[in-house]
Design an enzyme around this catalytic site. Structure first.
Site, PDB file in Angstrom:
ATOM      1  N   HIS A  67       0.991  -1.062  -0.225  1.00 56.11           N
ATOM      2  CA  HIS A  67      -0.177  -0.032   0.112  1.00 56.11           C
ATOM      3  C   HIS A  67       0.689   1.547   0.307  1.00 56.11           C
ATOM      4  O   HIS A  67       0.180   2.356   0.075  1.00 56.11           O
ATOM      5  CB  HIS A  67      -1.171  -0.008   1.075  1.00 56.11           C
ATOM      6  CG  HIS A  67      -0.356   0.517   2.458  1.00 56.11           C
ATOM      7  ND1 HIS A  67      -0.079  -0.571   3.529  1.00 56.11           N
ATOM      8  CD2 HIS A  67      -0.162   0.948   3.076  1.00 56.11           C
ATOM      9  CE1 HIS A  67       0.445  -0.171   4.922  1.00 56.11           C
ATOM     10  NE2 HIS A  67      -0.189   1.540   4.299  1.00 56.11           N
ATOM     11  N   ASP A 112       0.097  -7.833   2.083  1.00 54.05           N
ATOM     12  CA  ASP A 112       0.115  -6.253   1.273  1.00 54.05           C
ATOM     13  C   ASP A 112       2.304  -6.304   1.800  1.00 54.05           C
ATOM     14  O   ASP A 112       2.382  -6.144   2.955  1.00 54.05           O
ATOM     15  CB  ASP A 112      -0.207  -5.504   3.278  1.00 54.05           C
ATOM     16  CG  ASP A 112      -0.019  -4.173   3.094  1.00 54.05           C
ATOM     17  OD1 ASP A 112       0.616  -3.815   1.915  1.00 54.05           O
ATOM     18  OD2 ASP A 112      -0.400  -3.079   3.983  1.00 54.05           O
ATOM     19  N   SER A 206       4.388   3.227   7.245  1.00 58.98           N
ATOM     20  CA  SER A 206       3.889   2.389   7.017  1.00 58.98           C
ATOM     21  C   SER A 206       5.779   1.205   6.030  1.00 58.98           C
ATOM     22  O   SER A 206       6.066   2.326   5.714  1.00 58.98           O
ATOM     23  CB  SER A 206       2.923   1.957   5.586  1.00 58.98           C
ATOM     24  OG  SER A 206       1.424   2.221   6.430  1.00 58.98           O
TER      25      SER A 206
END
EC number: 3.4.21.-
Length: 260
Positions: A67, A112, A206
């Protein structure tokens, strides 16, 4: 990196969660300049926006979260202070990006993960060196290190000049299931955090590594909207479960599929 919750946050009853599109460490301290030689800062080339972090795993490859992806990415290596870069800082751009599925159909609890091939290799230096992939899965109870340039607060976006680091614990998957009822019975993710709250990854962190007992075991993926909230740990893509996929892609077998 790690967020220390104010008393008002402890009174909030809403249990919500959202993907950490770019997370920062809450409740932590500035990382030692020599402890993150593998840490990579990711940017969108067109906008210049900071997208999160990744880990250099060999001179041509970076591992991060799916992402964090943008069409064209700039990657900075050997970075500590953004305002006063190290003299050995190196910059590359993405040449190819690989996902578990060609349509990038990842979920909060599965797939992910993204491999980025660089336009040219980076050279090891004082502040640049790859992080080794794990040879064994992690054990619940392990002490894990999180790090990143993510926000220092979950109430406003305060991005630091330097990366922050914190220690959290590897928890049972059931701890994440209790916090997030939508989680499936099984998942190729790790649950990590401090159940009492106070330390967590947050927006801007992230894609960064979860390093347990000195070994690269997870990729920061998602967690509570209220970073570091009591009994709302974070979710990290489990690197060990994707080793065959990672190693096959690097070896040139781009048709390999991720584990189910």
């Amino acid at each position: 990196m790690v967020l220390i919750r104010v008393l008002a946050n402890l009174l909030i009853l809403q249990l919500s969660y959202a993907q950490k599109s770019s997370e920062l460490v809450i409740g932590g301290d500035e990382c030692n300049i020599n402890e993150h030689r593998f840490l990579v800062a990711l940017y969108d080339v067109s906008s210049g926006d900071f997208r999160g972090s990744g880990a250099l795993i060999n001179p041509e490859w970076v591992l991060t979260a799916a992402h964090c992806e943008t069409e064209e990415m700039k990657l900075q290596f050997g970075l500590h202070s953004k305002r006063v870069p190290n003299k050995d800082k190196q910059t590359r751009v993405s040449k190819e990006k690989f996902f578990c599925e060609s349509n990038k159909n990842y979920t909060k609890w599965n797939k992910d993960i993204m491999l980025i091939k660089l336009n040219r290799p980076v050279k090891n230096s004082t502040h640049i060196a790859p992080l080794s992939l794990p040879s064994n899965p992690p054990s619940v109870g392990s002490v894990c290190r999180i790090m990143g340039w993510g926000t220092l607060s979950d109430t406003e976006m305060i991005l630091p000049d330097v990366p922050h680091c914190a220690n959290i614990n590897l928890l049972n998957y059931s701890d994440c299931q209790a916090a997030y009822p939508e989680l499936p019975a099984k998942s190729r993710t790790l649950c990590a955090g401090i159940l009492e709250g106070g330390k967590d990854t947050c927006s801007g962190d992230s894609g960064g590594p979860l390093i347990c007992n000195g070994t690269f075991q997870g990729i920061a993926s998602w967690g509570s909207t209220l970073c570091g909230y009591v009994r709302e740990p974070g979710s990290y893509t489990k690197v060990f479960d994707h080793l065959d996929w990672i190693q096959s892609i690097i070896a040139g077998n781009t048709n390999v599929t991720c584990p189910l």
